[in-house]
Every structure is written in structure tokens, then in C-alpha cells.
Design a protein around this motif. Sequence first.
Motif, PDB file in Angstrom:
ATOM      1  N   GLU A   1      60.536 -53.331  51.501  1.00 36.01           N
ATOM      2  CA  GLU A   1      61.583 -53.729  50.540  1.00 36.01           C
ATOM      3  C   GLU A   1      61.899 -55.212  50.627  1.00 36.01           C
ATOM      4  O   GLU A   1      62.063 -55.887  49.618  1.00 36.01           O
TER       5      GLU A   1
ATOM      6  N   CYS B   1      60.195 -57.709  52.205  1.00 32.40           N
ATOM      7  CA  CYS B   1      59.099 -58.686  52.327  1.00 32.40           C
ATOM      8  C   CYS B   1      59.019 -59.562  51.071  1.00 32.40           C
ATOM      9  O   CYS B   1      58.852 -59.059  49.964  1.00 32.40           O
TER      10      CYS B   1
ATOM     11  N   THR C   1      56.683 -61.633  50.158  1.00 36.35           N
ATOM     12  CA  THR C   1      55.345 -61.918  49.617  1.00 36.35           C
ATOM     13  C   THR C   1      54.546 -60.651  49.289  1.00 36.35           C
ATOM     14  O   THR C   1      53.405 -60.752  48.854  1.00 36.35           O
ATOM     15  N   ARG C   2      55.134 -59.502  49.526  1.00 39.70           N
ATOM     16  CA  ARG C   2      54.458 -58.207  49.368  1.00 39.70           C
ATOM     17  C   ARG C   2      53.286 -58.068  50.333  1.00 39.70           C
ATOM     18  O   ARG C   2      52.357 -57.280  50.104  1.00 39.70           O
TER      19      ARG C   2
ATOM     20  N   HIS D   1      53.080 -53.781  52.973  1.00 41.43           N
ATOM     21  CA  HIS D   1      52.915 -52.838  51.864  1.00 41.43           C
ATOM     22  C   HIS D   1      52.586 -51.449  52.386  1.00 41.43           C
ATOM     23  O   HIS D   1      52.120 -51.285  53.516  1.00 41.43           O
TER      24      HIS D   1
ATOM     25  N   SER E   1      57.810 -61.500  44.744  1.00 41.37           N
ATOM     26  CA  SER E   1      58.866 -60.493  44.901  1.00 41.37           C
ATOM     27  C   SER E   1      60.221 -60.945  44.369  1.00 41.37           C
ATOM     28  O   SER E   1      61.255 -60.469  44.815  1.00 41.37           O
TER      29      SER E   1
ATOM     30  N   THR F   1      63.213 -58.472  43.750  1.00 47.34           N
ATOM     31  CA  THR F   1      63.242 -57.330  44.680  1.00 47.34           C
ATOM     32  C   THR F   1      63.582 -57.761  46.103  1.00 47.34           C
ATOM     33  O   THR F   1      64.315 -57.067  46.801  1.00 47.34           O
ATOM     34  N   SER F   2      63.049 -58.911  46.529  1.00 44.53           N
ATOM     35  CA  SER F   2      63.354 -59.383  47.885  1.00 44.53           C
ATOM     36  C   SER F   2      64.410 -60.495  47.811  1.00 44.53           C
ATOM     37  O   SER F   2      64.223 -61.486  47.102  1.00 44.53           O
TER      38      SER F   2
ATOM     39  N   SER G   1      62.936 -63.904  48.457  1.00 42.64           N
ATOM     40  CA  SER G   1      62.214 -64.491  47.327  1.00 42.64           C
ATOM     41  C   SER G   1      63.196 -65.106  46.339  1.00 42.64           C
ATOM     42  O   SER G   1      62.958 -66.192  45.801  1.00 42.64           O
TER      43      SER G   1
END
Lengths: 206, 306
Positions: free
Chosen positions: A77, A79, A81-82, A85, B82, B85-86, B89
Amino acid sequence: MSQYAFYLDMSRCTGCKTCVVACKDAYGLDVGVAFRRVYEVVGGSTTKDEAGCISSDCIVYYMSLSCNHCAKPVCVEVCPTRAMHKDPDTGFVSVDTEKCIGCGYCHLSCPYSAPQVDPRKGHSVKCHGCAESVLAGDSPVCVLSCPARALQFGPLEQMREKGVVAEVAPLPPASHTLPHLFVTPCRDAQPSESDQVVVGNSAEVQ
Amino acid sequence: MISGFETALGEITLVLFTTLAPTGALAVLCMGLPLIFGSATDRDIARLNKYLCIPLVVSMVGLIASATHLGNPANALYVFASIGTSPLSNEVFAAVLFLASTGLYWLYSFSEKAHRTLLRIWFIVISFTAIAFVVSVGFAYSSRTIISWHMWQAPVAVMCNALVGGPLLTLMSYACAGCQLLNKRKGVQLLVVSVGAFLVNAIVYVLQIRDVFELSNSMASVSELVPLYWWALFAFVVLVGAALVLAWNMIKRLPADPHEEAIVVASRSNMTLIVGLCVATILCLAGIFIMRFCFYMSHITVGLGV
């Protein structure tokens, strides 16, 4: 999507930490980096009454813990930079090192302290469930090494049948991240958030 | 016994970032208000634009410091994956918008044909990016599992920090610019904002410490991690209080009439003014730094994270 889970029979675990050492050995982990830790949970006290009789209600039990590859992983959730995963096919939560910036947000957020930033590598590292071995039909190193056969790993439904969702101290209530960890609690196991026990080896596992 | 000191020391660059960047952003916003509301002459605008570099540099130093805590900054562009969502970010995105718009504005302001209306519109945009940036810094580490940070006091404290330090940094930048805008009335207006925010900030910190001191997980309690939290608050009050008193002593000497500006700029007292306001700003930032350090010391999650 398939999902794997860990199972720990707490009534068998002796806290020998072979799982920790086997994992560190298999993946050449540096000092300070560990994908699995064993928490020594202690409680109770020893008292001496007026007659000089000493009595004790001390307890100790062990919690062998790595990443639980949660259904609601907070590390994923947050992170930015994704890089962190959850694999849609296997359910493994892992780090894409090509994307990770090593900000440490996953480490700060995980209630199980599973991910950590390896300063030598500059990115997050964590238990990947020995994905290659598992997908080839084998078990993770920690499971193979456990001398008491307390630790198991397999498809979610199989592990669920063996125990209950891990909601024992020192773990948080499962509702936070829905961990894929099932346990058979030992006799002295206390519920999550119990104030009757503390982690006795905090300097070791921190 | 576990101490939060190591955690905060490990995140020292973030402590620096969250101390400097919101203050710098608020100061940028404050410096642009005379342009937005059309209360400044072209000469003053030119001076303000030139010295806008002071709060801009303060913000950029903070941002650069924050980048140094990354293990692998080479992958930083993935941060934009992101947005929405983040919270981290969102913060980086807001920072980039704010710094890019302010930096480009600053460069454009040196143009001989800089259009005042364009500058004004541009600064309105900058103001929104500055506010968004400060808010995003406040919420950057608001993760539902980090119980000591996921509380309303955390973002409010960051916003108050910006409102306490921003006006002081603005006053200092005005003094360096030596512009007509720096008169007693303007100085008092800015100082009132700072004093008001300081009082709110202190109350928010009291409520924050009271609440986090009740928190614990299986590894530690916040009262163990930050045993000197109340003393840190005392230091914050003393340092920021001293900063505000010093700033008041500086601005009360300023002429009430803005047209006496030439006297201020030409006299030696201007250097005293600059040094005095510079010291006040540093004292204020030191107070904020201490509380930000304690904030990072207080990190615990549900379960096992410290």
C-alpha cells in the motif's frame, strides 16, 4: 490466483533458531539482515512468600516469523514506486529491485518487521517464500531445516486446516493486514495485544 | 532497553527535510502575497523576486537532504507510479510541482520583459503548490499501521511548524531584500501569524505527547522510546519563544511609514535587522528540529515494528 501460507505449531517450536540460520546461510544474508526471526515471548514472575517458599508462574514460548505474504499487505500500500508488489499468480509479496528506491517506508509500516533496507544493496529485502523452490514443488529453506517439524508451508487451504489464524502475542490482530500465517497455539500462548507477556530478546530481533 | 534515538538518527535527513522544507514553502507563499494582492511597487516586486531565492534554497536544501536517505535514488522516477495511492508519492509529486514552479518563476522574474500579470498568476499557482506541499509533508508517513504517527496531531503539527517558521523566514528575506514592504505594520502582521501558530503548535504537541505516551506494542512503548519528549517540548517552547521575542525586538524599530524605507535600507541598522531576524529564524528552526527528531523517535507500529 493461488495463495501460499505458513503454518507454525507453537507447541513444537523450541526456539532453536535453525530456521533463521538456514535462511541466512541459503541467501548469504549479512549481519543485521534476516528474513526470518524467532521472538522469545516471556511473562510471569517468581515470588518468595513470608515462609520462604518460592513460586513461579513464568512462561516462555517462541514465535518464528518471516513475511506472511498478507492478503492486505501494508508494505504494498505505502510503497511509492510499486517495487513492493503482490504476485497475482502466487500471492507472494516481493521486491522489484529495479524499482525500489530504498526509502524504507515498507519497513516502517510492516507490523511484522518483515521488510528491511539492506544498506549494502540499497534496496528493501525480505522473505520471498523461496518462490523458485516452492514453484518447483519443494519447500522453503526454513521449513526444510526445522528439526522439530514445527514449521510448514503450502497452499492456503491446506495450512488453514492445520491451525488457526495467528493472533497470538507478540503478533498484532490479524485484521490489520490479513496475514497468511496459521498456528497451533502452545499452552501458554497469550492473545494478541496481551500485556501479560513481552518480547524477551528485543535487542536480538530489533 | 530499546531507544528511539537510533531510528531518528537513521532518518536524520528526513528530520532536516521536514524542518526546513515546509518553513521554506510557507515563506515563499508569504513573500508572494504583496504581488498577488497588488500592494507592492514594481521596484519592490523586483527585489522580492530576487530574494525569493532565500526560502527557495531553504526548501531545496531540505529536499536534497531527504533524497540522501534513499538507498537507490537512481530509481526515483518510479515514485510517480503511485501518485494518489502512496502518501510518499504524493509528497514527492507536490514537492516537484512546488520547487519546479517556484524555480522557474524565479528565473523568469529576471527577464527584462517580465509581465506583471503573468507573474501574479504564476504566484497564485505557486501558492497552491506550496500549500499542497506542506499538507503532503504532514501526511507523508500517515500509514494505518504506524500508530504513533497515524493521528491527527502529526499533520497539524507540521502545518503549524510551517506557519511558525515561515513568517520569520519571510521577515528575514524582506530584510535582506531591503524593500519598502518591510515596515512595522507588515512585520507585526507576519509576527502575529507566527505567534498564533506557535500557541496552537504548542497545544497540539501537548495533545500529541499525551496521546502517544499511552501507545505501546509488543516491543516497546513510546514513553520508553522518547523518554525526554516533554523536555523536548520545553526546549521547543523556549527556543521558538526566544525567536519570537527577538523578532519583535527587531521589527518594533522599523518605521511605521513604508515611505521611510530608504532610511532602513541605507542605514547600518539594516544589518542588525538582518542578523537579528536570521538568528530568530535559526532559533525557531532549531526548536522545530528537536520536535521533528522526537517525532521520528516515537515510531512504533501495531505488533512488532519499532
